[in-house]
Design a protein around this motif. Structure first.
Motif, mmCIF file in Angstrom:
data_model
loop_
_atom_site.group_PDB
_atom_site.id
_atom_site.type_symbol
_atom_site.label_atom_id
_atom_site.label_comp_id
_atom_site.label_asym_id
_atom_site.label_seq_id
_atom_site.Cartn_x
_atom_site.Cartn_y
_atom_site.Cartn_z
ATOM 1 N N LYS A 164 1.367 3.450 -3.126
ATOM 2 C CA LYS A 164 0.279 4.306 -3.596
ATOM 3 C C LYS A 164 0.387 5.739 -3.081
ATOM 4 O O LYS A 164 -0.310 6.616 -3.545
ATOM 5 N N PHE A 165 1.245 5.960 -2.080
ATOM 6 C CA PHE A 165 1.354 7.276 -1.445
ATOM 7 C C PHE A 165 2.744 7.841 -1.651
ATOM 8 O O PHE A 165 3.743 7.136 -1.552
ATOM 9 N N ALA A 166 2.787 9.142 -1.913
ATOM 10 C CA ALA A 166 4.076 9.811 -2.102
ATOM 11 C C ALA A 166 4.759 9.984 -0.754
ATOM 12 O O ALA A 166 4.122 10.073 0.289
ATOM 13 N N GLY A 167 6.078 10.053 -0.788
ATOM 14 C CA GLY A 167 6.832 10.270 0.435
ATOM 15 C C GLY A 167 7.237 8.961 1.090
ATOM 16 O O GLY A 167 6.949 7.872 0.612
ATOM 17 N N ARG A 168 7.926 9.118 2.212
ATOM 18 C CA ARG A 168 8.435 7.949 2.918
ATOM 19 C C ARG A 168 7.367 7.393 3.856
ATOM 20 O O ARG A 168 6.789 8.117 4.649
ATOM 21 N N GLN A 169 7.117 6.106 3.745
ATOM 22 C CA GLN A 169 6.149 5.427 4.598
ATOM 23 C C GLN A 169 6.884 4.330 5.368
ATOM 24 O O GLN A 169 7.715 3.635 4.813
ATOM 25 N N ALA A 193 0.822 -1.215 0.000
ATOM 26 C CA ALA A 193 0.000 0.000 0.000
ATOM 27 C C ALA A 193 0.853 1.262 0.000
ATOM 28 O O ALA A 193 0.411 2.303 -0.490
ATOM 29 N N LYS A 194 2.065 1.205 0.524
ATOM 30 C CA LYS A 194 2.873 2.424 0.595
ATOM 31 C C LYS A 194 3.369 2.889 -0.776
ATOM 32 O O LYS A 194 3.782 4.030 -0.910
#
Length: 79
Positions: A22-27, A19-20
């Motif tokens: 799908k999101f910008a930046g550090r997860q 899932a990470k």
């Protein structure tokens, strides 16, 4: 945030890893040493639950300290 049982940790971590993307930046994926939404570690939670010092309170627990009225501790083992 995902709360799951001990057996499903690997499955949940893999789902969050996928899932990470799908999101910008550090997860980050972090596995907590605490039990659910409580401030207790898993060992302490099991110990105090067996002693009867933890009272269910919705999604967390109430801690019965050794202070206060004696009637709530009388008859409990290891209290």
């Amino acid at each position: 945030s995902v709360r799951t049982t001990e057996e499903k940790i690997e499955i949940a971590a893999e789902a969050l890893r996928r899932a990470k993307f799908k999101f910008a930046g550090r997860q980050k994926v972090h596995v907590s040493s605490k039990m659910g939404f409580t401030p207790f570690s898993k060992e302490d939670y099991n110990k105090w639950k067996a002693c009867g010092r933890l009272i269910p309170n919705g999604m967390d627990v109430k801690w019965l300290s050794s202070r206060g009225p004696l009637h709530r501790l009388i008859g409990r083992e290891n209290a």
